[in-house]
Scaffold this active site. Structure first.
Site, short mmCIF file in Angstrom:
data_model
loop_
_atom_site.label_atom_id
_atom_site.label_comp_id
_atom_site.label_asym_id
_atom_site.label_seq_id
_atom_site.Cartn_x
_atom_site.Cartn_y
_atom_site.Cartn_z
N GLU A 1 0.80 -1.22 0.00
CA GLU A 1 0.00 0.00 0.00
C GLU A 1 0.84 1.29 0.00
O GLU A 1 0.85 2.04 0.97
CB GLU A 1 -0.96 0.01 1.20
CG GLU A 1 -1.94 -1.15 1.16
CD GLU A 1 -2.96 -1.12 2.32
OE1 GLU A 1 -2.76 -0.35 3.26
OE2 GLU A 1 -3.92 -1.89 2.27
N GLU B 1 -5.80 -8.22 0.20
CA GLU B 1 -6.45 -7.86 1.47
C GLU B 1 -7.88 -7.47 1.18
O GLU B 1 -8.16 -6.69 0.25
CB GLU B 1 -5.81 -6.64 2.15
CG GLU B 1 -4.54 -6.91 2.86
CD GLU B 1 -3.99 -5.67 3.57
OE1 GLU B 1 -4.79 -4.80 4.01
OE2 GLU B 1 -2.76 -5.59 3.68
O1 IFM Z 1 -4.48 -3.09 9.02
C1 IFM Z 1 -4.36 -2.54 7.74
C2 IFM Z 1 -3.19 -3.14 7.01
O2 IFM Z 1 -2.01 -2.94 7.70
C3 IFM Z 1 -3.05 -2.54 5.66
N1 IFM Z 1 -4.28 -2.55 4.92
C4 IFM Z 1 -5.47 -2.11 5.60
C5 IFM Z 1 -5.62 -2.80 6.93
C6 IFM Z 1 -6.90 -2.33 7.63
O3 IFM Z 1 -6.86 -0.97 7.87
#
Ligand code: IFM
Length: 438
Positions: free
Chosen positions: A166, A349
């Protein structure tokens, strides 16, 4: 759940994801201080000033956690290797840190789990933060050195490697909005971080390829930003350029979107154009992190980018994020069509937080079960529409350290009692387990 394993292609991988600082316990094993420790220790940044010193104590309990993945019938585990654990000052190797990841990867393989490694999930060593962190070009070379060191140790056993998790969060959320470490609100620092984090990706790719590594990619997050009204379409396009297009366009086409450069160009590091070839070298897969939708409104009285975001109108999670599965279908198909073609995509994710409680020894979380089901169906539709999606990782295996929200927001399919560290699989864990067994 309204899906089953057999609805997906034969080799489709089901897994769950975590990240080092959020679960391991950074006080153990010689890990060095990170910019998150400093950020958390500064009043007002993190709820109750909580940090990742103990987290889920995964450092000592990883066998139990990997058993949970195996018992759920998962195929793969997405984890990250902490730079600050492997190189506490960002440059000097800590053998204990390398030994830990060696044991961890072997333990995954013993359980039949494919290791999906992420090199950088945000724990920048403090010694490098002191030198400007991601605003400093030198950090990209040090990141390349870290890539070499960790790959020399575990690269022979991992199934896939993501360079950065990210980059929007690393750069914009942390240097412009100030919500994450280092907590800056500075457009010049942001422009540099927006570029250097991609250069770090390119540097890591170069180092990985020099070692003959395959299955290398990056994990990007996407947010479905819709114009609030017809008058807000320009603002929505600028938001889209900063959030969704900056990173994917750079790594696949070697360019940055005009709408974003309109604000960043005067602040970019000199000669940035010369880096774009390294940034856009071929990858093997793309990770897509997707959570929610926002409505975007023009705000002409505010400085560039002259906009503000609002939560979408639908039902919300504990984070206040709207539940909007169609956004996942949108991004997967949009990415396949415009940027990556047939290159494998993983939903790296997707998940939600809820104020989960233990009652009579169990956690009943039907909203999460429906959330996962609906997002899996959106993924299935994207595959039917031609996207080459090869796996789905739920975020997260465990309740964990949710950055500026401390331990308050619970994303796990496994509940963690942060007093006793006891793990309790939630109802959604059991539902997912039976869906992927079918
Ligand atoms: O917890 C985070 C993760 O570290 C990165 N992506 C989003 C998740 C939820 O906010």
């Amino acid at each position: 759940m309204d899906f089953k394993r057999s609805d997906f292609p034969e080799d489709f991988l089901f897994g769950a994801a975590t990240a080092a600082y959020q679960i391991e316990g950074h006080q153990f094993g010689g890990a060095g201080p990170t910019h998150w420790d400093t950020f958390a220790a500064t009043p007002g940044n993190v709820i109750r000033a909580e940090d990742g010193a103990l987290a889920c104590d995964h450092y000592h309990r990883f066998a139990e956690d990997l058993d949970l993945l195996k018992d759920a019938g998962m195929d793969a585990y997405r984890f990250s290797t902490s730079w600050a654990r492997v190189m506490p000052d960002g440059r000097t190797v800590n053998p204990e840190g390398l030994d830990f990841y060696d044991r961890l990867v072997d333990a995954m393989l013993e359980r039949g789990l494919k290791p999906f490694q992420t090199l950088y999930h945000w724990e920048l060593p403090s010694a490098l933060a002191d030198k400007g962190g991601w605003t400093n070009r030198d950090t990209t070379k040090y990141f390349g050195d870290f890539t070499d060191v960790i790959t020399d140790r575990i690269g022979d056993r991992v199934s896939a490697i993501a360079t950065i998790n990210e980059p929007w969060c690393v750069a914009f959320l942390s240097h412009f909005l100030g919500h994450h470490a280092p907590g800056l609100k500075d457009i010049r620092a942001t422009a540099r971080a927006m570029h250097h984090i991609l250069l770090a990706h390119g540097e890591a790719m170069t180092r990985l390829r020099a070692k003959g590594m395959k299955n290398c990619g990056i994990v990007l997050n996407f947010d479905y930003g819709e114009a609030l009204s017809d008058a807000d379409t320009t603002a929505a396009a600028t938001n889209d350029a900063i959030f969704n297009r900056w990173f994917i366009e750079a790594i696949t086409k070697g360019t940055y979107p005009e709408e974003a450069l309109a604000g960043f160009a005067p602040h970019m590091p000199e000669g940035w154009q010369d880096d774009m070839a390294q940034i856009s070298q071929p990858m093997d897969w793309l990770g897509v992190n997707y959570y929610t939708r926002h409505k975007i409104e023009a705000d002409p009285s505010a400085p560039w980018p002259h906009l503000k975001g609002h939560e979408g109108p639908g039902d919300k999670t504990q984070m206040g994020w709207e539940i909007y599965p169609d956004g996942l279908h949108h991004f997967i198909t949009w990415l396949a069509k415009n940027y990556v073609g047939d290159m494998p995509i993983y939903v790296s994710e997707n998940g939600m937080a809820w104020d989960d409680r233990i009652e009579n020894g169990a956690v009943y979380d039907p909203v999460r079960t429906k959330f996962v089901s609906d997002h899996m169906l959106a993924t299935k539709r994207a595959i039917a529409d031609g996207a080459n999606v090869q796996g789905f990782f739920y975020w997260s295996l465990l309740d964990n350290y949710e950055w500026a929200f401390g331990y308050e927001k619970r994303f796990g399919i496994v509940h963690v009692d942060f007093e006793t560290l006891k793990r309790t699989p939630k109802a959604s864990y059991h539902a997912l387990k039976s869906a992927i067994a079918r």
